[in-house]
Design a protein around this motif. Structure first.
Motif, PDB file in Angstrom:
ATOM      1  N   CYS A   1     -42.290  61.592 105.088  1.00 14.31           N
ATOM      2  CA  CYS A   1     -41.503  62.521 105.177  1.00 14.31           C
ATOM      3  C   CYS A   1     -40.319  62.440 103.870  1.00 14.31           C
ATOM      4  N   LYS A   2     -40.050  61.085 103.756  1.00 14.38           N
ATOM      5  CA  LYS A   2     -39.334  60.895 102.472  1.00 14.38           C
ATOM      6  C   LYS A   2     -39.907  61.024 101.127  1.00 14.38           C
ATOM      7  N   ILE A   3     -41.048  60.872 101.378  1.00 12.32           N
ATOM      8  CA  ILE A   3     -41.938  61.415  99.746  1.00 12.32           C
ATOM      9  C   ILE A   3     -41.790  62.941  99.714  1.00 12.32           C
ATOM     10  N   LEU A   4     -41.942  63.610 100.870  1.00 14.50           N
ATOM     11  CA  LEU A   4     -41.872  65.042 100.932  1.00 14.50           C
ATOM     12  C   LEU A   4     -40.582  65.565 100.568  1.00 14.50           C
ATOM     13  N   GLU A   5     -39.567  64.973 101.043  1.00 14.19           N
ATOM     14  CA  GLU A   5     -38.121  65.340 100.678  1.00 14.19           C
ATOM     15  C   GLU A   5     -38.110  65.645  99.186  1.00 14.19           C
ATOM     16  N   ASP A   6     -38.663  64.710  98.305  1.00 15.40           N
ATOM     17  CA  ASP A   6     -39.047  64.812  97.056  1.00 15.40           C
ATOM     18  C   ASP A   6     -37.733  64.822  96.183  1.00 15.40           C
ATOM     19  N   GLY A   7     -36.646  63.920  96.583  1.00 15.40           N
ATOM     20  CA  GLY A   7     -35.491  63.789  95.801  1.00 15.40           C
ATOM     21  C   GLY A   7     -34.413  65.431  96.140  1.00 15.40           C
ATOM     22  N   GLY A   8     -34.661  66.011  97.276  1.00 14.69           N
ATOM     23  CA  GLY A   8     -33.695  67.094  97.575  1.00 14.69           C
ATOM     24  C   GLY A   8     -34.831  68.300  97.135  1.00 14.69           C
TER      25      GLY A   8
ATOM     26  N   PRO B   1     -61.914  53.998 121.466  1.00 20.23           N
ATOM     27  CA  PRO B   1     -61.003  52.956 120.975  1.00 20.23           C
ATOM     28  C   PRO B   1     -61.310  52.173 119.804  1.00 20.23           C
ATOM     29  N   LEU B   2     -62.589  52.237 119.303  1.00 21.36           N
ATOM     30  CA  LEU B   2     -62.859  51.430 118.104  1.00 21.36           C
ATOM     31  C   LEU B   2     -62.415  52.323 116.742  1.00 21.36           C
ATOM     32  N   GLU B   3     -62.142  53.607 116.764  1.00 22.22           N
ATOM     33  CA  GLU B   3     -61.785  54.462 115.870  1.00 22.22           C
ATOM     34  C   GLU B   3     -60.396  53.912 115.304  1.00 22.22           C
ATOM     35  N   GLY B   4     -60.011  54.085 113.983  1.00 18.00           N
ATOM     36  CA  GLY B   4     -58.489  53.743 113.381  1.00 18.00           C
ATOM     37  C   GLY B   4     -57.646  54.481 114.169  1.00 18.00           C
ATOM     38  N   ARG B   5     -56.559  53.599 114.622  1.00 20.86           N
ATOM     39  CA  ARG B   5     -55.426  54.296 115.085  1.00 20.86           C
ATOM     40  C   ARG B   5     -54.950  55.295 114.389  1.00 20.86           C
ATOM     41  N   GLY B   6     -54.771  55.357 112.915  1.00 22.08           N
ATOM     42  CA  GLY B   6     -54.179  56.207 112.312  1.00 22.08           C
ATOM     43  C   GLY B   6     -52.742  55.916 112.005  1.00 22.08           C
ATOM     44  N   ASN B   7     -51.893  56.996 111.662  1.00 25.42           N
ATOM     45  CA  ASN B   7     -50.666  56.759 111.157  1.00 25.42           C
ATOM     46  C   ASN B   7     -49.563  56.402 112.444  1.00 25.42           C
ATOM     47  N   LEU B   8     -48.737  55.537 112.354  1.00 26.22           N
ATOM     48  CA  LEU B   8     -47.737  55.199 113.082  1.00 26.22           C
ATOM     49  C   LEU B   8     -46.707  55.802 112.899  1.00 26.22           C
ATOM     50  N   VAL B   9     -45.519  55.851 113.558  1.00 26.20           N
ATOM     51  CA  VAL B   9     -44.141  56.811 113.371  1.00 26.20           C
ATOM     52  C   VAL B   9     -43.374  56.035 112.174  1.00 26.20           C
ATOM     53  N   GLU B  10     -43.718  54.768 111.782  1.00 27.93           N
ATOM     54  CA  GLU B  10     -43.216  54.167 110.498  1.00 27.93           C
ATOM     55  C   GLU B  10     -43.755  54.744 109.182  1.00 27.93           C
ATOM     56  N   ASP B  11     -45.020  54.985 109.513  1.00 23.21           N
ATOM     57  CA  ASP B  11     -45.740  55.790 108.201  1.00 23.21           C
ATOM     58  C   ASP B  11     -45.312  57.331 108.127  1.00 23.21           C
TER      59      ASP B  11
ATOM     60  N   ASN C   1     -42.965  64.487 122.489  1.00 20.37           N
ATOM     61  CA  ASN C   1     -42.542  64.009 121.138  1.00 20.37           C
ATOM     62  C   ASN C   1     -41.382  63.574 120.673  1.00 20.37           C
ATOM     63  N   ALA C   2     -40.348  63.599 121.959  1.00 22.54           N
ATOM     64  CA  ALA C   2     -38.845  63.764 121.721  1.00 22.54           C
ATOM     65  C   ALA C   2     -38.533  62.430 120.884  1.00 22.54           C
ATOM     66  N   ASP C   3     -38.868  61.198 121.616  1.00 24.11           N
ATOM     67  CA  ASP C   3     -38.639  59.975 121.328  1.00 24.11           C
ATOM     68  C   ASP C   3     -38.712  59.741 119.626  1.00 24.11           C
ATOM     69  N   HIS C   4     -40.113  60.130 119.353  1.00 25.03           N
ATOM     70  CA  HIS C   4     -40.598  59.825 118.146  1.00 25.03           C
ATOM     71  C   HIS C   4     -39.703  60.490 116.908  1.00 25.03           C
ATOM     72  N   ALA C   5     -39.509  62.077 117.449  1.00 20.18           N
ATOM     73  CA  ALA C   5     -38.906  62.869 116.640  1.00 20.18           C
ATOM     74  C   ALA C   5     -37.270  62.430 116.566  1.00 20.18           C
ATOM     75  N   ARG C   6     -36.788  61.772 117.251  1.00 21.26           N
ATOM     76  CA  ARG C   6     -35.417  61.100 117.140  1.00 21.26           C
ATOM     77  C   ARG C   6     -35.449  60.017 116.148  1.00 21.26           C
ATOM     78  N   TYR C   7     -36.615  59.327 116.243  1.00 16.91           N
ATOM     79  CA  TYR C   7     -36.718  58.153 115.108  1.00 16.91           C
ATOM     80  C   TYR C   7     -36.957  58.812 113.918  1.00 16.91           C
ATOM     81  N   ILE C   8     -37.454  59.593 113.667  1.00 14.40           N
ATOM     82  CA  ILE C   8     -37.769  60.400 112.224  1.00 14.40           C
ATOM     83  C   ILE C   8     -36.360  61.157 111.908  1.00 14.40           C
ATOM     84  N   ARG C   9     -35.831  61.713 112.812  1.00 12.12           N
ATOM     85  CA  ARG C   9     -34.709  62.579 112.367  1.00 12.12           C
ATOM     86  C   ARG C   9     -33.423  61.730 112.053  1.00 12.12           C
TER      87      ARG C   9
ATOM     88  N   VAL D   1     -42.444  58.433 108.741  1.00  8.77           N
ATOM     89  CA  VAL D   1     -41.067  58.363 108.230  1.00  8.77           C
ATOM     90  C   VAL D   1     -41.280  58.190 106.576  1.00  8.77           C
ATOM     91  N   GLU D   2     -42.182  57.500 106.076  1.00  5.82           N
ATOM     92  CA  GLU D   2     -42.412  57.079 104.586  1.00  5.82           C
ATOM     93  C   GLU D   2     -42.973  58.421 103.956  1.00  5.82           C
TER      94      GLU D   2
END
Length: 462
Positions: free
Chosen positions: A253-260, A238-248, A335-343, A250-251
């Motif tokens: 993913c938008k970078i990797l879309e790279d303007g299409g 539990p003392l390890e950093g949690r790492g990325n959240l779904v909001e991270d 993973n469906a709920d998180h995928a829905r948020y991302i999609r 999404v950010e």
């Protein structure tokens, strides 16, 4: 199954540059089928074709290293040299016989190198960090800028080889704790240069890979990215950093879309280690770990402690319970709920993995906007003909039990379903014989004329 569910699951889907015949995709399933030097074998060809014959719309290959420094186990077919192109061409040709697409997963282990082989025995694994992984304790060193640039080009060369082999696309393995995850995750990446820090800095490495691939193979070759929706990097400690959240995510993913001009789809998973309670979701079979985990003892400085815990009756049982607690109650569609948020926030299609095997759950995931297609691994190991089954039934007669015995056996044995209760027979011997017949089938498949099909990989290479 309702007709509406059937029509949805078996409707074709088009990505920007790729069309698949249904919404069922075999996820990456690794296995030690191949030569030690990374050349593929007939068993690998037969393994991949067996899923295409079962009716999936596309196959994502096993973990395919772009360099020997990035393999997770020996005897995995690689894509590190042009001499591997003929083998992968053969795989693609066999899969295409069944109107099935084949996507090569370009991969690098980083510090998550289970058994790196003799080439890596006396060398530290490469990673974004110099901190060992906290599960197995595999030692590593941070990649230099020169290391990073060389690795970017290795991924681009892998994509070129996949295209020259006539495959249908590539997937970057950016999930489940492997090298790209080690850069993306705020719980792992502790760099202070331009490849660390905020989300944009942590995503720089994989963005450079995406751009190098596009510069090498062009914009008309399918490129997708497997990514964690959430890291849950603190699952064990539990003392390890949690790492990325779904909001991270999404950010990123938008970078990797790279303007299409970037990726064509995201493949949503979760968990910053492998294995992880969220991936593959299910049980942790301590009895199998006692049999097969000993192969890890020479790899990580924590493996001995893990092995001792597994072998202790009380501690092993406690670990199993803790694993289930950290996973939660949901397995199918985890993973469906998180995928829905991302999609809802990206501009390209989304695939999602997570124990799918029942038609109502698959149809609901698609209909609810969680994904455009589901990816399936263990339930297809259990039932290669799952697509045919779902044409007429809601679920298989003998479904996958999510026991994860396949996961632990893969450290030393051929990949397959090792859950004895799933096989017919009145005695242990009868069940065991049926199980072994299925596991070993890829070593002796027969063609339509009844003759053994064998592939001399060296002849194909010539």
């Amino acid at each position: 199954m309702s007709q509406a569910d059937r029509d949805l699951i078996f409707s074709p889907f088009e990505f920007r540059r790729l069309r698949i015949k249904n919404r069922l995709v075999r996820s990456s399933i690794s296995g030690t089928w191949d030569h030690y030097d990374g050349h593929g074998t007939d068993a690998r060809v037969n393994w991949e074709e067996s899923f295409a014959a079962g009716g999936v719309g596309a196959i994502i290959s096993s973990f395919t290293p772009v360099t020997v420094r990035g393999r997770i186990l020996p005897r995995y077919a690689m894509i590190d040299d042009d001499d591997k192109i003929p083998f992968w061409r053969r795989v693609g040709e066999r899969v295409h016989r069944h109107d099935c697409k084949f996507i090569l997963q370009l991969s690098h282990s980083g510090r998550q190198q289970d058994v790196g082989g003799v080439e890596n025995l006396h060398r530290l694994a490469k990673s974004s960090t110099g901190r060992k992984d906290y599960f197995h304790g595999i030692l590593c060193e941070p990649m230099t800028r020169a290391d990073i640039h060389a690795t970017v080009q290795q991924f681009a060369a892998g994509a070129r080889r996949a295209r020259e082999a006539g495959l249908d696309g590539v997937e970057l393995h950016g999930a489940n704790g492997y090298l790209i995850t080690q850069f993306l995750s705020s719980g792992i990446n502790d760099r202070r240069d331009e490849y660390g820090g905020d989300v944009a800095g942590r995503a720089r490495f994989v963005l450079e890979i995406v751009r190098a691939i596009r510069a090498t193979v062009g914009r008309d070759f399918h490129l997708q990215m497997k990514i964690n929706a959430v890291d849950d990097n603190n699952w064990l400690y539990p003392l390890e950093g949690r790492g990325n959240l779904v909001e991270d995510t999404v950010e990123i993913c938008k970078i990797l879309e790279d303007g299409g001009d970037g990726v064509d789809a995201f493949h949503v998973s979760s968990g910053s280690t492998f294995p992880h309670p969220r991936n593959p979701p299910g049980e942790f079979p301590v009895a199998e770990a006692i049999r097969w985990y000993d192969g890890m003892l020479s790899s990580g400085v924590r493996a001995g402690l893990n092995y001792a815990i597994f072998r202790n009756r009380l501690l092993g049982a406690a670990f199993e319970r803790y694993w289930a607690h950290r996973r939660g109650k949901v397995i199918e569609g985890i993973n469906a709920d998180h995928a829905r948020y991302i999609r809802a926030r990206v501009n390209v299609p989304v695939l999602v993995t997570g124990g799918f095997q029942r038609a109502p759950a698959i149809a609901e995931a698609i209909r609810s906007g969680a994904c455009d297609a589901v990816t399936i691994a263990r339930p297809l190991i259990a039932n290669r003909d799952l697509p045919a089954i779902l044409q007429t039934r809601d679920e298989p007669e003998r479904p996958c039990t999510y026991c994860n015995k396949c996961l632990l056996n893969d450290l030393e044995n051929p990949l397959g379903c090792y859950e004895l209760s799933r096989f017919p027979g009145d005695t242990f011997e009868e069940k065991y014989d049926h199980m072994m017949e299925q596991v070993m089938a890829v070593f002796h498949p027969r063609d339509e004329a009844g003759a053994l099909e064998r592939l001399d990989e060296r002849e194909v290479a010539e």
